[in-house]
Write an enzyme that holds these catalytic residues in place. Structure first.
Site, PDB file in Angstrom:
ATOM      1  N   ASP A 183     -20.265  10.918   0.765  1.00 55.22           N
ATOM      2  CA  ASP A 183     -19.927  12.256  -0.164  1.00 55.22           C
ATOM      3  C   ASP A 183     -20.641  12.188  -1.837  1.00 55.22           C
ATOM      4  OD1 ASP A 183     -17.909  11.838  -0.904  1.00 55.22           O
ATOM      5  OD2 ASP A 183     -16.558  13.048   0.571  1.00 55.22           O
ATOM      6  N   HIS A 188      -8.034  10.643   4.393  1.00 59.43           N
ATOM      7  CA  HIS A 188      -8.602  10.349   3.665  1.00 59.43           C
ATOM      8  C   HIS A 188      -8.613  10.549   2.747  1.00 59.43           C
ATOM      9  CE1 HIS A 188     -11.554  14.129   4.721  1.00 59.43           C
ATOM     10  NE2 HIS A 188     -10.270  13.998   4.553  1.00 59.43           N
ATOM     11  N   GLU A 224     -17.397   8.461   5.813  1.00 59.77           N
ATOM     12  CA  GLU A 224     -17.317   9.275   5.942  1.00 59.77           C
ATOM     13  C   GLU A 224     -18.904  10.039   6.307  1.00 59.77           C
ATOM     14  OE1 GLU A 224     -14.837  11.729   5.486  1.00 59.77           O
ATOM     15  OE2 GLU A 224     -13.381  10.613   4.650  1.00 59.77           O
ATOM     16  N   HIS A 238     -12.137   7.653   5.442  1.00 62.20           N
ATOM     17  CA  HIS A 238     -12.069   6.946   4.218  1.00 62.20           C
ATOM     18  C   HIS A 238     -10.967   6.659   4.594  1.00 62.20           C
ATOM     19  CE1 HIS A 238     -14.064   5.926  -0.417  1.00 62.20           C
ATOM     20  NE2 HIS A 238     -13.635   4.993   0.201  1.00 62.20           N
ATOM     21  N   ASP A 287     -18.286   6.287  -0.153  1.00 59.42           N
ATOM     22  CA  ASP A 287     -18.074   7.625   0.110  1.00 59.42           C
ATOM     23  C   ASP A 287     -19.560   8.437   0.177  1.00 59.42           C
ATOM     24  OD1 ASP A 287     -18.291  10.561   1.445  1.00 59.42           O
ATOM     25  OD2 ASP A 287     -15.563   9.867   0.979  1.00 59.42           O
ATOM     26  N   ASP A 346     -17.444   7.851  -5.133  1.00 57.92           N
ATOM     27  CA  ASP A 346     -16.975   8.970  -4.229  1.00 57.92           C
ATOM     28  C   ASP A 346     -17.077  10.422  -4.692  1.00 57.92           C
ATOM     29  OD1 ASP A 346     -15.198  10.851  -2.290  1.00 57.92           O
ATOM     30  OD2 ASP A 346     -14.739   9.087  -2.142  1.00 57.92           O
ATOM     31  N   ASP A 402      -9.393  10.362  -4.271  1.00 57.60           N
ATOM     32  CA  ASP A 402      -7.977   9.779  -3.077  1.00 57.60           C
ATOM     33  C   ASP A 402      -7.171   9.651  -3.711  1.00 57.60           C
ATOM     34  OD1 ASP A 402     -10.529  10.846  -0.999  1.00 57.60           O
ATOM     35  OD2 ASP A 402     -10.990   9.555  -1.094  1.00 57.60           O
ATOM     36  N   HIS A 413     -14.794  12.858  -4.619  1.00 61.25           N
ATOM     37  CA  HIS A 413     -13.291  12.868  -4.592  1.00 61.25           C
ATOM     38  C   HIS A 413     -12.599  11.450  -4.976  1.00 61.25           C
ATOM     39  CE1 HIS A 413     -15.301  14.798  -1.411  1.00 61.25           C
ATOM     40  NE2 HIS A 413     -14.049  15.973  -1.711  1.00 61.25           N
TER      41      HIS A 413
END
Length: 307
Positions: free
Chosen positions: A233, A145, A276, A101, A231, A128, A132, A130
């Site tokens: 995830d 990332h 990712e 990412h 992303d 996502d 980030d 996260h």
């Protein structure tokens, strides 16, 4: 009538330079093998695969001055920024096939500059687990990332915040983060201080995905370029195991489909990141196949014809 979409350019970026696990460099080929290009062609989309952006190898060394592989991250992102800008100039919709990412710094920097040139507003949907929004002072790993949103908002090393010559590339007000469920303690304060618009999993649990997406997409109009940074995830690991940073409690299959269908309904998506995906951690390319399925929904696949 069926919705029409602009012509699409696939841009492979085979690197895990900003990640904490090896393997995301194989993501572009996994998506190709899962039939991404063919699936979009079957939907009547004009698709060109531009091949892979080239960049330095992953040296897999420890952080230097708080950043891991900074020079290599800059090189990959600059190459992607240029490739993205070239496709936008042709009137095509770039789809970045990552890779990790950190690459969103390059793609979104190019897109933000394009929007300024065209007099358009930008909305970034960040799907996502996260946020980030880390900095070198917050994360001991130094993995970039975990920093792209902060860098895009002007918080980070000059080499990345000024990748496109201007800083910040975007403002926090242009970002909507959805599905968040893993935020570092000091990162929480940064998010609050910069008023990042985050719809975490608690919010989604409380109000539902439909209302979440209505709020995140509110205000889009013909002068808005919608960029989706997906992303993998973002998805619950029970359905998408092929990522390096799994976090339980993410959106299920039906919720994820709703997200994509509601984005498609706006008719405003002008660019897309897919990042990712790590085939090393996947099971028979299951996560890549699911990702292709979801991207089809971004391009209008639905159970019934809807007005």
């Amino acid at each position: 009538m069926p919705r029409t979409f602009p012509p699409v350019s696939l841009i492979g970026v085979p690197t895990d330079i900003g990640a904490g696990h090896r393997g995301a460099r194989m993501g572009p080929d996994a998506l190709r093998i899962a039939g991404l290009g063919e699936a979009l062609l079957a939907r009547g989309v004009d698709v060109v695969d531009t091949g892979n952006v080239q960049g330095p190898a992953n040296p897999w060394i420890e952080p230097v001055h708080g950043y891991r592989h900074l020079d290599e991250v800059v090189a990959w992102n600059r190459a992607l920024m240029d490739a993205t800008a070239a496709e936008l100039a042709k009137g095509r919709l770039p789809i970045m096939l990552g890779g990790d990412h950190c690459l969103a710094i390059g793609s979104i920097t190019a897109i933000a500059r394009h929007c300024r040139q065209q007099g358009k507003r930008l909305r970034v949907l960040w799907l996502d687990a996260h946020s980030d929004f880390n900095t070198s002072a917050v994360t001991p790993s130094g993995n970039i990332h975990g920093m792209p949103v902060a860098c895009l908002c002007g918080i980070g090393p000059d080499e990345l915040t000024r990748l496109g010559g201007e800083a910040p590339a975007i403002t926090p007000a242009e970002v909507r983060q959805i599905g968040i469920r893993s935020v570092d303690p000091e990162e929480k304060k940064l998010i609050k201080d910069h008023a990042v618009d985050v719809y975490d999993m608690r919010y989604i649990d409380e109000v539902g995905m439909k209302r979440t997406m209505e709020t995140a997409l509110e205000g889009l109009d013909a002068d808005t370029h919608l960029h989706v940074s997906f992303d993998v995830d973002f998805l619950d690991p029970s359905i998408a195991p092929g990522v390096g940073t799994t976090v339980p409690g993410g959106p299920n299959y039906r919720e994820a489909q709703l997200v994509m269908e509601m984005i498609a309904d706006t008719g405003r998506m002008g660019s897309l990141d897919i990042v990712e995906l790590n085939p090393v951690l996947d099971r028979r390319n299951r996560t890549a196949k699911l990702t292709v399925d979801l991207v089809e929904s971004l391009f209008g696949k639905s159970t019934l014809m809807r007005d």
